[in-house]
Motif scaffolding. Structure first.
Motif, PDB file in Angstrom:
ATOM      1  N   VAL A 198      42.256  29.074  51.283  1.00  0.00           N
ATOM      2  CA  VAL A 198      41.310  29.929  51.979  1.00  0.00           C
ATOM      3  C   VAL A 198      40.108  30.232  51.091  1.00  0.00           C
ATOM      4  CG1 VAL A 198      40.980  32.152  53.090  1.00  0.00           C
ATOM      5  CG2 VAL A 198      43.133  30.944  53.334  1.00  0.00           C
ATOM      6  N   ALA A 199      38.929  30.073  51.609  1.00  0.00           N
ATOM      7  CA  ALA A 199      37.722  30.436  50.873  1.00  0.00           C
ATOM      8  C   ALA A 199      37.535  31.940  50.892  1.00  0.00           C
ATOM      9  CB  ALA A 199      36.498  29.760  51.494  1.00  0.00           C
ATOM     10  N   ASP A 200      36.735  32.463  49.953  1.00  0.00           N
ATOM     11  CA  ASP A 200      36.484  33.904  49.905  1.00  0.00           C
ATOM     12  C   ASP A 200      35.828  34.364  51.198  1.00  0.00           C
ATOM     13  OD1 ASP A 200      35.790  34.258  46.374  1.00  0.00           O
ATOM     14  OD2 ASP A 200      37.646  34.271  47.527  1.00  0.00           O
ATOM     15  N   VAL A 215      37.548  36.776  54.735  1.00  0.00           N
ATOM     16  CA  VAL A 215      38.263  37.771  53.927  1.00  0.00           C
ATOM     17  C   VAL A 215      37.260  38.707  53.292  1.00  0.00           C
ATOM     18  CG1 VAL A 215      40.198  36.246  53.440  1.00  0.00           C
ATOM     19  CG2 VAL A 215      38.272  36.305  51.874  1.00  0.00           C
ATOM     20  N   GLY A 216      37.742  39.882  52.920  1.00  0.00           N
ATOM     21  CA  GLY A 216      36.871  40.885  52.324  1.00  0.00           C
ATOM     22  C   GLY A 216      36.660  40.646  50.840  1.00  0.00           C
ATOM     23  N   PRO A 217      35.773  41.417  50.231  1.00  0.00           N
ATOM     24  CA  PRO A 217      35.501  41.271  48.801  1.00  0.00           C
ATOM     25  C   PRO A 217      36.712  41.633  47.964  1.00  0.00           C
ATOM     26  CG  PRO A 217      34.466  43.261  49.653  1.00  0.00           C
ATOM     27  CD  PRO A 217      34.986  42.505  50.835  1.00  0.00           C
ATOM     28  N   THR A 218      36.817  40.984  46.804  1.00  0.00           N
ATOM     29  CA  THR A 218      37.973  41.192  45.930  1.00  0.00           C
ATOM     30  C   THR A 218      38.079  42.637  45.466  1.00  0.00           C
ATOM     31  OG1 THR A 218      37.794  38.916  45.180  1.00  0.00           O
ATOM     32  CG2 THR A 218      39.086  40.404  43.814  1.00  0.00           C
ATOM     33  N   ASP A 234      49.692  36.456  54.116  1.00  0.00           N
ATOM     34  CA  ASP A 234      48.912  37.256  55.065  1.00  0.00           C
ATOM     35  C   ASP A 234      49.851  38.158  55.849  1.00  0.00           C
ATOM     36  OD1 ASP A 234      46.804  35.820  54.164  1.00  0.00           O
ATOM     37  OD2 ASP A 234      46.406  34.734  56.023  1.00  0.00           O
ATOM     38  N   TYR A 235      49.537  39.476  55.863  1.00  0.00           N
ATOM     39  CA  TYR A 235      50.385  40.444  56.549  1.00  0.00           C
ATOM     40  C   TYR A 235      49.558  41.281  57.519  1.00  0.00           C
ATOM     41  CZ  TYR A 235      53.793  39.623  52.783  1.00  0.00           C
ATOM     42  OH  TYR A 235      54.671  39.054  51.891  1.00  0.00           O
ATOM     43  N   PHE A 257      53.753  43.876  40.982  1.00  0.00           N
ATOM     44  CA  PHE A 257      53.087  42.581  41.120  1.00  0.00           C
ATOM     45  C   PHE A 257      51.597  42.711  40.807  1.00  0.00           C
ATOM     46  CE2 PHE A 257      56.782  42.425  43.882  1.00  0.00           C
ATOM     47  CZ  PHE A 257      57.338  41.190  43.565  1.00  0.00           C
ATOM     48  N   GLU A 258      51.088  41.741  40.037  1.00  0.00           N
ATOM     49  CA  GLU A 258      49.655  41.654  39.768  1.00  0.00           C
ATOM     50  C   GLU A 258      49.076  40.674  40.773  1.00  0.00           C
ATOM     51  OE1 GLU A 258      49.741  40.396  35.773  1.00  0.00           O
ATOM     52  OE2 GLU A 258      50.081  42.399  34.948  1.00  0.00           O
ATOM     53  N   ALA A 259      48.304  41.175  41.712  1.00  0.00           N
ATOM     54  CA  ALA A 259      47.847  40.341  42.816  1.00  0.00           C
ATOM     55  C   ALA A 259      46.439  40.737  43.228  1.00  0.00           C
ATOM     56  CB  ALA A 259      48.803  40.474  44.012  1.00  0.00           C
ATOM     57  N   VAL A 260      45.758  39.796  43.886  1.00  0.00           N
ATOM     58  CA  VAL A 260      44.459  40.060  44.505  1.00  0.00           C
ATOM     59  C   VAL A 260      44.723  40.407  45.962  1.00  0.00           C
ATOM     60  CG1 VAL A 260      42.217  39.083  45.122  1.00  0.00           C
ATOM     61  CG2 VAL A 260      43.279  38.487  42.943  1.00  0.00           C
ATOM     62  N   VAL A 261      44.358  41.599  46.369  1.00  0.00           N
ATOM     63  CA  VAL A 261      44.601  42.071  47.736  1.00  0.00           C
ATOM     64  C   VAL A 261      43.259  42.249  48.428  1.00  0.00           C
ATOM     65  CG1 VAL A 261      45.673  43.829  49.177  1.00  0.00           C
ATOM     66  CG2 VAL A 261      46.683  43.258  46.951  1.00  0.00           C
ATOM     67  N   GLN A 262      43.076  41.577  49.560  1.00  0.00           N
ATOM     68  CA  GLN A 262      41.816  41.616  50.297  1.00  0.00           C
ATOM     69  C   GLN A 262      42.075  41.842  51.781  1.00  0.00           C
ATOM     70  OE1 GLN A 262      40.925  37.647  48.340  1.00  0.00           O
ATOM     71  NE2 GLN A 262      38.843  38.406  48.655  1.00  0.00           N
ATOM     72  N   GLU A 263      41.038  42.297  52.469  1.00  0.00           N
ATOM     73  CA  GLU A 263      41.095  42.380  53.924  1.00  0.00           C
ATOM     74  C   GLU A 263      40.789  41.010  54.514  1.00  0.00           C
ATOM     75  OE1 GLU A 263      38.187  45.389  54.592  1.00  0.00           O
ATOM     76  OE2 GLU A 263      39.646  47.022  54.548  1.00  0.00           O
ATOM     77  N   ALA A 264      41.308  40.745  55.702  1.00  0.00           N
ATOM     78  CA  ALA A 264      41.091  39.446  56.338  1.00  0.00           C
ATOM     79  C   ALA A 264      40.911  39.633  57.838  1.00  0.00           C
ATOM     80  CB  ALA A 264      42.266  38.518  56.056  1.00  0.00           C
ATOM     81  N   ASP A 265      40.326  38.606  58.493  1.00  0.00           N
ATOM     82  CA  ASP A 265      40.124  38.722  59.929  1.00  0.00           C
ATOM     83  C   ASP A 265      41.352  38.286  60.721  1.00  0.00           C
ATOM     84  OD1 ASP A 265      39.881  36.070  59.224  1.00  0.00           O
ATOM     85  OD2 ASP A 265      38.372  35.613  60.745  1.00  0.00           O
TER      86      ASP A 265
END
Length: 550
Positions: A7-9, A56-59, A292-293, A313-321
């Motif tokens: 997935v792209a940013d 997806v939303g900004p990091t 994706d949840y 957990f060390e993770a990147v969490v973003q909003e998505a459509d």
């Protein structure tokens, strides 16, 4: 067979059937379709299908971005107050110039239509430190001049301060600009972004410190009331730190073997941590898993990040459509994935897993190779510049000190098992800039004292004196920059905390290494390959001068 894709940013992804290749970028649906048509019309005998369209939303997230802006403003205010307390009237003028730096840098960023990323933020932090440093250099020089010739007046002392600090300011900024240009030309992704914003920041900081601050400061000290009360100006005495150092007359270079031993022990400890603990590579470097949840309750992105972090957990969490949250983490088992899902269930009610896929390293092998090449060439060019401006021994000492600083910070992160990711990469680039800037200032004073010195004057004594004379500048610049970093660490949220911590460690280590690593090493190199006492000057011969000696 189409590849599963990454997935792209922001935007769409184009898949190449039969090749397992993805092209990611900032695409709309129309532009992605157009790109597919262009490639189909080219030399590739492959059929292209659009296989993924996701937003997806900004990091960092909106709240984290707002928090970082707030932290930056608070840090600048605290830095300004500190400069005013230390340098009084001229400090107030420098603070006004520092505010103009922020406006200039932002205007230049808009003019170039650049996007501010986390590495870009790192570039601006470094440039702010350099802007503070330039003003502190000038004011410390002006204090010395006024203490020696008080009858000449404050305005003359300030002008001499600008003139004497000029070479150190130029050398430190040019080395940084050279590195920034090479990172932009040779790097990619976050490396290129760092080079752009660092260049903008350095240019804006030089305008702020050398033009705006100079005009305001000279106008301020030209007032007759200020001339009659020099203490108000901030230039009336050399300062308590310098007075204390002069009274103690520390023999730093007399214990150079001990200082280098401490640096060596720190390096051994850092390398031991890297070897025994290993590097906790982030998902950008190592790849991992993307989940994706969707949740039944309304949950903010920051609460989701906190829940995943609290679960370990060390993770990147973003909003998505296509879902409420997209979570990118390293390689995890199904049981660990279930722990993430349970953590989200506690705050979001019913949880639905919309997608689960393995992802590749977004920074990738190619980007890592380009980054290492860019860093290596940037360091080599800095060494050549310092060899040209000083002597090759100075360049070697400065580059060794830079490597010393970065390895120690990497070692600390290895021992603490903090992630080595894109955020750390931005911090490492900034640490290199802070280190060389600090070292160049000390070396410039050593060169100044050595040129024209008497045969009975020892280089070690000159280096020792230069280290003591520049120490107030080192302390004040470090404290000024530390306010900004501390504000980012406290107020910037989880996304920026590791970034600020890395920079704080690097700032402390870099401040130490300039005096206690680079300078002692230089004295040993001087013993074997001495620098001439005579400053090389270009001789301009008159047209009618034959060159004959009479």
């Amino acid at each position: 067979m189409t590849s599963p894709g990454v997935v792209a940013d922001v935007g769409c992804k184009v898949g190449i059937t039969g090749g397992g290749t993805d092209i990611t970028g900032d695409f709309t649906l129309d532009s992605a379709t157009e790109l597919a048509a262009l490639i189909e019309g080219g030399a590739l005998p492959l059929e292209l299908d659009l296989i993924s369209d996701r937003l997806v939303g900004p990091t960092l997230g909106a709240e984290a971005i707002d928090a970082s802006i707030e932290a930056g403003i608070i840090g600048l205010i605290l830095t300004g107050l500190f400069i005013i307390v230390v340098y009084r009237l001229v400090g107030a003028m420098a603070t006004m110039a520092l505010a103009s730096y922020a406006l200039l840098a932002y205007a230049m960023l808009l003019a170039l239509d650049s996007t501010l990323t986390l590495p870009g933020l790192a570039g601006f932090v470094l440039a702010i430190g350099m802007a503070i440093d330039a003003n502190v250099l000038v004011f410390e020089r002006a204090r010395e001049e006024y203490a020696e010739y008080p009858s000449a007046g404050l305005r003359r002392a300030l002008m001499v301060g600008f003139n004497k600090a000029w070479s150190a300011i130029i050398d430190s900024n040019v080395t940084t600009l050279l590195a920034a240009a090479l990172l932009f030309l040779l790097g990619s992704g976050p490396i290129k972004g760092f080079g752009v914003t660092l260049s903008i920041g350095v240019i804006a900081s030089m305008i702020s410190a050398l033009i705006i601050a100079r005009v305001l400061s000279e106008l301020a000290v030209s007032n007759k009331a200020v001339e009659q009360r020099p203490a108000v100006s901030g230039l009336g005495n050399i300062g308590k730190v310098r007075q204390w150092l002069d009274s103690k007359d520390f023999d730093i270079m007399g214990k150079r073997r001990m200082w280098l031993g401490i640096s060596g022990a720190a390096l051994v400890l850092a390398v031991t941590g890297i070897v025994t603990q290993g590097l906790n590579l982030g998902v950008e470097f190592s790849g991992g898993r993307q989940l994706d949840y969707s949740v039944s309750k309304e949950v903010s992105i920051d609460d989701a990040r906190a829940a995943v972090s609290d679960a370990g957990f060390e993770a990147v969490v973003q909003e998505a459509d296509t879902a409420d949250f997209t979570i990118r983490t390293g390689e995890i088992t199904d049981d660990e994935e279930q722990q993430i899902e349970d953590a989200l269930r506690e705050i979001g009610g019913e949880v639905t897993k919309e997608d689960d896929q393995t992802i590749g390293a977004s920074l990738g092998q190619e980007l890592r190779d380009k980054a290492l090449i860019a860093f290596g060439i940037a360091l080599a060019v800095q060494l050549l510049y310092l060899a040209f401006r000083f002597k090759w021994t100075f360049g070697v000492a400065a580059v060794v000190a830079m490597a010393h600083d970065v390895v120690i910070v990497v070692g600390v992160f290895a021992w603490l098992q903090k992630p080595i990711d894109g955020i750390f990469l931005a911090a490492a680039m900034t640490i290199i800039g802070l280190s060389v800037n600090d070292t160049v200032v000390v070396f410039d004073r050593i060169r100044e004292r050595w040129h024209g010195s008497k045969p009975e004057d020892a280089f070690n004594a000159m280096a020792n004196r230069a280290s003591i004379e520049t120490m107030p500048r080192t302390v004040n610049t470090g404290l000024g920059t530390m306010f900004i970093l501390a504000a980012l660490a406290v107020l910037g949220g989880d996304s920026l905390r590791d970034f600020a911590i890395a920079l704080l460690i690097g700032l402390i280590v870099g401040t130490y290494s300039s005096v206690f690593t680079a300078t002692p090493l230089l004295t040993y190199l001087q013993d074997k390959w001495p620098m001439s006492r005579v400053k090389k000057e270009r001789v301009v011969r008159e047209p009618d001068d034959s060159g004959a000696v009479i």
